[in-house]
Write an enzyme that holds these catalytic residues in place. Structure first.
Site, mmCIF file in Angstrom:
data_model
loop_
_atom_site.group_PDB
_atom_site.id
_atom_site.type_symbol
_atom_site.label_atom_id
_atom_site.label_comp_id
_atom_site.label_asym_id
_atom_site.label_seq_id
_atom_site.Cartn_x
_atom_site.Cartn_y
_atom_site.Cartn_z
ATOM 1 N N SER A 1 4.505 -8.928 64.662
ATOM 2 C CA SER A 1 6.719 -9.897 65.090
ATOM 3 C C SER A 1 7.164 -8.740 65.847
ATOM 4 O O SER A 1 6.929 -7.691 65.577
ATOM 5 C CB SER A 1 6.970 -10.565 63.834
ATOM 6 O OG SER A 1 7.178 -9.603 62.920
ATOM 7 N N LYS A 2 8.530 -9.081 66.131
ATOM 8 C CA LYS A 2 9.236 -7.690 66.901
ATOM 9 C C LYS A 2 9.644 -6.973 65.512
ATOM 10 O O LYS A 2 9.721 -5.995 65.880
ATOM 11 C CB LYS A 2 10.859 -8.614 67.250
ATOM 12 C CG LYS A 2 10.026 -9.305 68.211
ATOM 13 C CD LYS A 2 11.273 -10.343 68.878
ATOM 14 C CE LYS A 2 10.404 -10.565 70.361
ATOM 15 N NZ LYS A 2 12.161 -11.108 70.849
#
Ligand code: GLU
Length: 459
Positions: free
Chosen positions: A236-237
């Site tokens: 994920s970011k």
């Protein structure tokens, strides 16, 4: 001729997943001597920003993924899409749907209750309505039979048509939707091969039916698996990896990032280190792997070390320059060419390499207190004095000769070479860890070396 594309939605920075998709498409195009197209999928006006467009362009440029066509902007192609929607309507392959939100919700709930997959109940499919009323336009999916597409990695992927919703291709506000525009663009732009994330697999049968209805022949599809983070959850970011530009700012080389991205879901025997040209030569879609790839920061750090070593000194000096200039404004290319040989083997990133130049550009040595207390003492003064004598006599250009002389002196003073070298290191840099003292002195020059050691010995 092979033609691939990267089609990001400019709603944020370019992260590793997107960058890898871009890379695979680019590598395939380059391997096949084909073309690579960039298309900004900016139909979502609320979420698309110019800032994101700029960041994506800058990221691709930094990675070296040059584009042959585009960037195209979907926001500039609304006329093309409108025309296609009209054509589908005229051909009886799309219809106006006047159902209200309440009606849709009720129908969906009824289906759920009946244990069916909730989808549009096709109420307006074969009806005429009052076109002045608000309506969306839906595509008539086939109901009977099935849709099959061949995925490079998965083989035939089959879907029952009854599971495909009559999807909305134009909203009440007149805006067209992703599945329609992606098909129109890929077909009109002559895209032959689509490589994209496997979260698009569910869209592909829908898109195939749109290809058919619009009279286009479909491209080849390859869906690549997810990238997982170190914790084995979807990357994920928030993971350490960050955006492409954050890796640039941390001092990674683009060639190392490209190497790392390529290895996320692609392999070539046991090889780990690839140059960009090597990747172009070896890349094939067949060698993509089906299982999820795991991103690992240690691996990236290791690859960066390998790529720093592989890079020729001039190029490395150029790559390091912005990092060095940020700390030492007056740094020149000549300075860097002097410093690179001693820093190359010991720097894991360009940020570290830039820190490694601090000793050279320092106006005056700033001592680490512990280092000073331990190595600039009454006991070490004879070693420093002896060093001064040797440098005055022999100069600093011949590192080997000076090294031999230091050894001989250490023996004469009955101390270890380290006891001779360490005070000199601290005198030159203020620290106990640094590049080799003879290399440093040769870069600093005789006068500056004598000044620093002289200063320390007078403390
Ligand atoms: N704009 C889409 C995305 O960013 C790409 C869709 C596609 O590759 O077909 O996910």
């Amino acid at each position: 001729m092979i033609k691939t594309r990267f089609a990001p939605s400019p709603t944020g920075a370019l992260h590793l997943g997107g960058a890898r998709t871009a890379l695979f498409n680019w590598l395939y195009a380059r391997n096949q001597k084909g073309k690579f197209v960039l298309r900004m999928e900016d139909t979502d006006k609320e979420r698309s920003t110019q800032e994101s467009v700029d960041e994506i362009l800058e990221s691709l440029k930094w990675l070296g993924l040059d584009i042959d066509e585009g960037p195209y902007y979907q926001s500039e192609r609304t006329e093309v899409y409108k025309e296609k929607v009209e054509k589908l309507l005229a051909d009886g392959k799309a219809y106006r749907c006047y159902c209200t939100k309440e009606e849709l919700d009720a129908a969906r709930q009824a289906m759920q209750k009946a244990g069916k997959k909730p989808m549009y109940n096709r109420k307006c499919r074969d009806k005429d309505g009052d076109q002045s009323k608000p309506h969306v336009i839906r595509f008539k999916m086939p109901i009977e039979g099935g849709t099959v597409f061949h995925d490079t990695l998965r083989g035939d992927v089959k879907t029952k048509n009854e599971e495909l919703d009559d999807l909305i291709i134009r909203r009440t506000d007149g805006n067209v939707t992703y599945n329609l525009v992606v098909v129109v663009d890929d077909a009109e732009m002559g895209i032959t091969d689509i490589v994209r994330g496997d979260y698009h697999i569910a869209n592909t049968p829908k898109q195939l039916n749109l290809y058919k209805a619009l009279g286009y022949s479909p491209p080849n599809f390859t869906h690549v698996s997810l990238i997982l983070g170190n914790n084995k959850k979807r990357l994920s970011k928030r993971d350490g990896s960050g955006s492409v530009l954050s890796l640039r700012n941390k001092g990674f080389l683009p060639s190392a990032v490209v190497n790392m991205l390529a290895r996320l879901g692609w392999g070539y025997g046991d090889e780990e280190v690839f140059t960009v040209d090597g990747l172009i030569g070896k890349f094939s879609l067949r060698n993509l792997t089906l299982s999820p790839a795991v991103f690992n920061d240690e691996k990236l750090a290791w690859l960066n070390v390998q790529h720093i070593k592989l890079m020729d000194n001039e190029k490395l000096a150029e790559a390091a320059m912005p990092f060095v200039k940020a700390k030492h404004q007056n740094a020149t290319r000549e300075d860097m060419l002097k410093l690179i040989p001693m820093l190359k083997e010991r720097s894991r990133t360009l940020v570290e390499l830039a820190s490694g130049t601090d000793f050279f550009f320092a106006e005056s040595v700033v001592f680490d207190e512990k280092a000073k207390a331990k190595f600039i003492t009454k006991e070490t003064k004879p070693a420093l004095k002896e060093a001064i004598k040797l440098i005055e006599e022999l100069g600093v250009t011949d590192s080997e000769k000076l090294n031999e002389a230091f050894k001989a002196s250490a023996e004469k003073l009955s101390i270890k070479m380290k006891a001779m070298a360490q005070p000199v290191r601290v005198a030159l840099t203020g620290k106990t860890v640094s590049p080799g003292i003879f290399e440093m002195m040769s870069a600093l020059g005789k006068e500056e070396s004598l000044k620093r050691i002289g200063m320390a010995s007078s403390l």
